[in-house]
Design a protein around this motif. Structure first.
Motif, PDB file in Angstrom:
ATOM      1  N   SER A 166       0.829  -1.196   0.000  1.00 57.64           N
ATOM      2  CA  SER A 166       0.000   0.000   0.000  1.00 57.64           C
ATOM      3  C   SER A 166       0.867   1.250   0.000  1.00 57.64           C
ATOM      4  O   SER A 166       1.913   1.298   0.659  1.00 57.64           O
ATOM      5  CB  SER A 166      -0.907   0.004   1.231  1.00 57.64           C
ATOM      6  OG  SER A 166      -1.625   1.219   1.310  1.00 57.64           O
ATOM      7  N   ASP A 167       0.441   2.274  -0.749  1.00 61.83           N
ATOM      8  CA  ASP A 167       1.144   3.549  -0.665  1.00 61.83           C
ATOM      9  C   ASP A 167       0.473   4.473   0.354  1.00 61.83           C
ATOM     10  O   ASP A 167       0.819   5.649   0.455  1.00 61.83           O
ATOM     11  CB  ASP A 167       1.245   4.219  -2.034  1.00 61.83           C
ATOM     12  CG  ASP A 167      -0.108   4.599  -2.617  1.00 61.83           C
ATOM     13  OD1 ASP A 167      -1.131   4.384  -1.941  1.00 61.83           O
ATOM     14  OD2 ASP A 167      -0.146   5.111  -3.751  1.00 61.83           O
ATOM     15  N   LEU A 168      -0.489   3.917   1.098  1.00 64.72           N
ATOM     16  CA  LEU A 168      -1.083   4.634   2.222  1.00 64.72           C
ATOM     17  C   LEU A 168      -0.527   4.072   3.521  1.00 64.72           C
ATOM     18  O   LEU A 168      -0.295   2.867   3.634  1.00 64.72           O
ATOM     19  CB  LEU A 168      -2.606   4.486   2.222  1.00 64.72           C
ATOM     20  CG  LEU A 168      -3.373   5.040   1.022  1.00 64.72           C
ATOM     21  CD1 LEU A 168      -4.865   4.808   1.208  1.00 64.72           C
ATOM     22  CD2 LEU A 168      -3.086   6.512   0.827  1.00 64.72           C
ATOM     23  N   ARG A 169      -0.318   4.954   4.476  1.00 66.08           N
ATOM     24  CA  ARG A 169       0.109   4.508   5.799  1.00 66.08           C
ATOM     25  C   ARG A 169      -1.041   4.671   6.769  1.00 66.08           C
ATOM     26  O   ARG A 169      -1.757   5.674   6.751  1.00 66.08           O
ATOM     27  CB  ARG A 169       1.309   5.316   6.283  1.00 66.08           C
ATOM     28  CG  ARG A 169       2.592   4.999   5.552  1.00 66.08           C
ATOM     29  CD  ARG A 169       3.798   5.356   6.403  1.00 66.08           C
ATOM     30  NE  ARG A 169       3.828   6.772   6.753  1.00 66.08           N
ATOM     31  CZ  ARG A 169       4.433   7.258   7.846  1.00 66.08           C
ATOM     32  NH1 ARG A 169       5.014   6.445   8.699  1.00 66.08           N
ATOM     33  NH2 ARG A 169       4.432   8.560   8.081  1.00 66.08           N
ATOM     34  N   LEU A 170      -1.206   3.674   7.613  1.00 66.52           N
ATOM     35  CA  LEU A 170      -2.227   3.708   8.647  1.00 66.52           C
ATOM     36  C   LEU A 170      -1.535   4.050   9.960  1.00 66.52           C
ATOM     37  O   LEU A 170      -0.638   3.327  10.408  1.00 66.52           O
ATOM     38  CB  LEU A 170      -2.916   2.347   8.725  1.00 66.52           C
ATOM     39  CG  LEU A 170      -4.175   2.213   9.567  1.00 66.52           C
ATOM     40  CD1 LEU A 170      -5.257   3.190   9.115  1.00 66.52           C
ATOM     41  CD2 LEU A 170      -4.697   0.780   9.479  1.00 66.52           C
ATOM     42  N   LEU A 171      -1.920   5.175  10.557  1.00 64.18           N
ATOM     43  CA  LEU A 171      -1.267   5.655  11.775  1.00 64.18           C
ATOM     44  C   LEU A 171      -2.276   5.785  12.906  1.00 64.18           C
ATOM     45  O   LEU A 171      -3.454   6.094  12.676  1.00 64.18           O
ATOM     46  CB  LEU A 171      -0.609   7.021  11.542  1.00 64.18           C
ATOM     47  CG  LEU A 171       0.380   7.146  10.380  1.00 64.18           C
ATOM     48  CD1 LEU A 171       0.920   8.569  10.315  1.00 64.18           C
ATOM     49  CD2 LEU A 171       1.523   6.148  10.520  1.00 64.18           C
ATOM     50  N   GLY A 172      -1.797   5.558  14.125  1.00 61.56           N
ATOM     51  CA  GLY A 172      -2.621   5.808  15.299  1.00 61.56           C
ATOM     52  C   GLY A 172      -2.643   7.288  15.631  1.00 61.56           C
ATOM     53  O   GLY A 172      -1.992   8.115  14.978  1.00 61.56           O
ATOM     54  N   THR A 173      -3.365   7.647  16.674  1.00 57.42           N
ATOM     55  CA  THR A 173      -3.431   9.061  17.058  1.00 57.42           C
ATOM     56  C   THR A 173      -2.082   9.582  17.539  1.00 57.42           C
ATOM     57  O   THR A 173      -1.839  10.793  17.526  1.00 57.42           O
ATOM     58  CB  THR A 173      -4.484   9.260  18.158  1.00 57.42           C
ATOM     59  OG1 THR A 173      -4.226   8.334  19.231  1.00 57.42           O
ATOM     60  CG2 THR A 173      -5.883   9.010  17.610  1.00 57.42           C
ATOM     61  N   ASP A 174      -1.183   8.672  17.949  1.00 59.46           N
ATOM     62  CA  ASP A 174       0.169   9.075  18.326  1.00 59.46           C
ATOM     63  C   ASP A 174       1.111   9.072  17.129  1.00 59.46           C
ATOM     64  O   ASP A 174       2.323   9.226  17.286  1.00 59.46           O
ATOM     65  CB  ASP A 174       0.708   8.149  19.419  1.00 59.46           C
ATOM     66  CG  ASP A 174       0.728   6.680  18.979  1.00 59.46           C
ATOM     67  OD1 ASP A 174       0.247   6.391  17.857  1.00 59.46           O
ATOM     68  OD2 ASP A 174       1.207   5.838  19.757  1.00 59.46           O
ATOM     69  N   LEU A 175       0.545   8.862  15.924  1.00 60.56           N
ATOM     70  CA  LEU A 175       1.264   8.826  14.647  1.00 60.56           C
ATOM     71  C   LEU A 175       2.197   7.623  14.523  1.00 60.56           C
ATOM     72  O   LEU A 175       3.071   7.594  13.651  1.00 60.56           O
ATOM     73  CB  LEU A 175       2.038  10.128  14.409  1.00 60.56           C
ATOM     74  CG  LEU A 175       1.202  11.418  14.440  1.00 60.56           C
ATOM     75  CD1 LEU A 175       2.047  12.603  14.001  1.00 60.56           C
ATOM     76  CD2 LEU A 175      -0.039  11.284  13.575  1.00 60.56           C
ATOM     77  N   ALA A 176       2.008   6.624  15.379  1.00 59.16           N
ATOM     78  CA  ALA A 176       2.765   5.375  15.245  1.00 59.16           C
ATOM     79  C   ALA A 176       2.114   4.514  14.160  1.00 59.16           C
ATOM     80  O   ALA A 176       0.882   4.466  14.048  1.00 59.16           O
ATOM     81  CB  ALA A 176       2.783   4.627  16.574  1.00 59.16           C
ATOM     82  N   PRO A 177       2.910   3.820  13.324  1.00 59.82           N
ATOM     83  CA  PRO A 177       2.342   2.998  12.244  1.00 59.82           C
ATOM     84  C   PRO A 177       1.531   1.823  12.789  1.00 59.82           C
ATOM     85  O   PRO A 177       1.892   1.221  13.805  1.00 59.82           O
ATOM     86  CB  PRO A 177       3.566   2.503  11.473  1.00 59.82           C
ATOM     87  CG  PRO A 177       4.750   3.153  12.065  1.00 59.82           C
ATOM     88  CD  PRO A 177       4.373   3.813  13.327  1.00 59.82           C
TER      89      PRO A 177
END
Length: 481
Positions: free
Chosen positions: A179-190
């Motif tokens: 995927s060229d999309l990244r899924l991040l949490g609210t802390d911006l961790a992958p």
């Protein structure tokens, strides 16, 4: 497997003691078989004159010269040589020999069929395979195609019933597009995926939902279903590879995996396969009562020239990872002039006889709006890289110095708490999918993108659009900030 008239007639022929009478009726049975499989059939055709030929059948641009044998002994090299000589007399290079032998074949015949493939192609059809296609004539074209492809590509004669479930080799996920999309949490961790409370549904989220009715010409879109026979988890990998080989896998497919009380959502074909295979890790922490014997997967991807497809399957929640049901449903803007890519995938999965384009009588995509935007509680972000990073632009040093550097990463979607799951907060409006009643999260597309490191104060849900395929509902909630 239920038996049809052809199978019943074949069974009755076993009682015949007159070999000549049985052989004649066997030829008639094969003629009916090829006719019911939608071949154009000629008896005693002069394609190899002056030599006699039992049957000649045409499917598309390929002619099949068919020799029927029901003897006490396996078909030997004399039978093979006779077919080979007829092929050499045929007027077209698009003629393929087929020997149908109820008593099987000698090892020499099997070896000769492989050796002679560079000169003439002779396919061998044994009793087990014959019984399969007599019960389901629509599978005949796919079976002959697979035999021909196996002989040409691998140099081996295929003598096995293709419709039987079979375990496939494990293919790596690394050759599928990431995927060229990244899924991040609210802390911006992958994150590999986002998990939430939920039950069994057929719903999957999407960032951009193509409307197959949105074309200049009059009329409506069409749908097409590809039912896949029973196989295991590795068969799903084969299916993904087949779709990828045809250019039908983008870098942004979305998917959902559902258990009785837990759902997992993510992005990317490679990520989907990795998550599907990591079922034991996903089940860690779940009570035994929360794990049903089957989990449901739903996957959606789009075509570059319009349209999309969904993949829906039920996968066993135990080490066998057997697939009980699988269907790929296509929605297209119309019937393509070049159907060869679709034929290829249908033939590969032995579903050629089940493929029908059906006009869509209802609107392909429906849209609904909230009277007032509804605040959302954010649980994560979908982040896209700038396809033209500033550092890669062909600019002189003085030009680059005068320009502000734009951000390289943009938030294009969010993961949010489902605002309508808790009825004390808000009641679900008309048109909101009922499948989301048990889901604790939704994945929204953003109407206005923003840089990753400029997170706004809040987001609101404004609208949603959805489409229905045979086995899935595709939903695109739209939010803004």
């Amino acid at each position: 497997m239920p038996r049809g008239p052809l199978s019943a007639d074949f069974k009755r022929m076993r009682a015949l003691t007159n070999a000549h009478q049985r052989g004649r009726k066997f030829e008639q049975l094969l003629e009916r078989l090829f006719q019911q499989a939608h071949f154009r059939v000629d008896r005693d055709a002069g394609i190899a004159a002056p030599r006699q030929t039992d049957l000649v059948a045409r499917y598309g641009d390929v002619w099949y010269l068919i020799e029927a044998k029901w003897q006490n002994a396996p078909a030997d090299v004399d039978v093979f040589d006779a077919v080979l000589r007829r092929l050499q007399r045929a007027a077209s290079s698009q003629v393929v020999g087929v020997i149908v032998s109820v008593s099987g074949f000698t090892d020499t015949v099997i070896e000769e069929a492989a050796k002679c493939r560079g000169q003439e192609l002779v396919l061998l059809l044994g009793e087990e395979e014959l019984a399969e296609v007599l019960a389901a004539p629509a599978c005949l074209a796919g079976l002959l195609h697979r035999k021909r492809e196996h002989l040409v590509t691998h140099g081996r004669v295929q003598l096995a019933a293709g419709a039987k479930p079979r375990r496939r080799r494990r293919r790596p996920s690394s050759d599928l597009p990431a995927s060229d999309l990244r899924l991040l949490g609210t802390d911006l961790a992958p994150l590999t995926y986002v998990a939430g409370v939920g039950g069994f549904t057929d719903l999957v989220f999407i960032q951009e939902l193509p409307d197959v009715d949105w074309v200049p010409a009059d009329g409506s879109g069409v749908c097409l279903d590809l039912p896949i026979g029973a196989f295991d988890e590795n068969g799903l990998a084969d299916l993904l590879y087949a779709l990828t080989s045809l250019g039908w896998t983008t870098s942004q497919p979305q998917w959902a995996i559902q258990q009785a009380t837990r759902n997992w959502h993510g992005v990317g074909a490679r990520e989907f396969l990795d998550t599907l295979r990591a079922w034991k890790e996903r089940y860690d922490g779940l009570d035994e009562d929360d794990v049903h014997h089957t989990e449901k997967v739903t996957y959606v991807d789009t075509f570059q020239d319009g349209g999309f497809y969904t993949l829906a399957a039920d996968v066993a929640s135990h080490p066998s990872r057997m697939v009980q049901h699988c269907n790929v449903s296509f929605q297209l803007t119309g019937i393509p002039l070049d159907t060869q890519p679709l034929r290829h995938v249908f033939e590969q999965f032995d579903a050629l006889g089940t493929g029908y384009f059906r006009p869509m009588t209802a609107k392909a995509v429906t849209r609904d709006w909230l009277p007032e935007p509804l605040p959302l509680e954010v649980l994560g972000y979908l982040v896209s890289h700038d396809p033209f990073p500033f550092d890669e632009l062909d600019l002189a040093e003085d030009e680059a110095a005068d320009l502000p550097k734009p951000p390289d990463e943009w938030v294009i979607g969010i993961v949010a708490k489902n605002p309508f799951r808790d009825q004390d907060v808000a009641s679900a409006p008309d048109g909101w999918p009922g499948e989301l009643e048990s889901s604790s999260i939704i994945v929204c597309s953003l109407r206005s993108h923003h840089p990753l490191y400029e997170i706004p104060d809040g987001y609101r849900l404004y609208t949603w659009e959805q489409a229905r395929t045979t086995d899935a509902r595709v939903l695109r909630p739209v939010a803004d900030w």
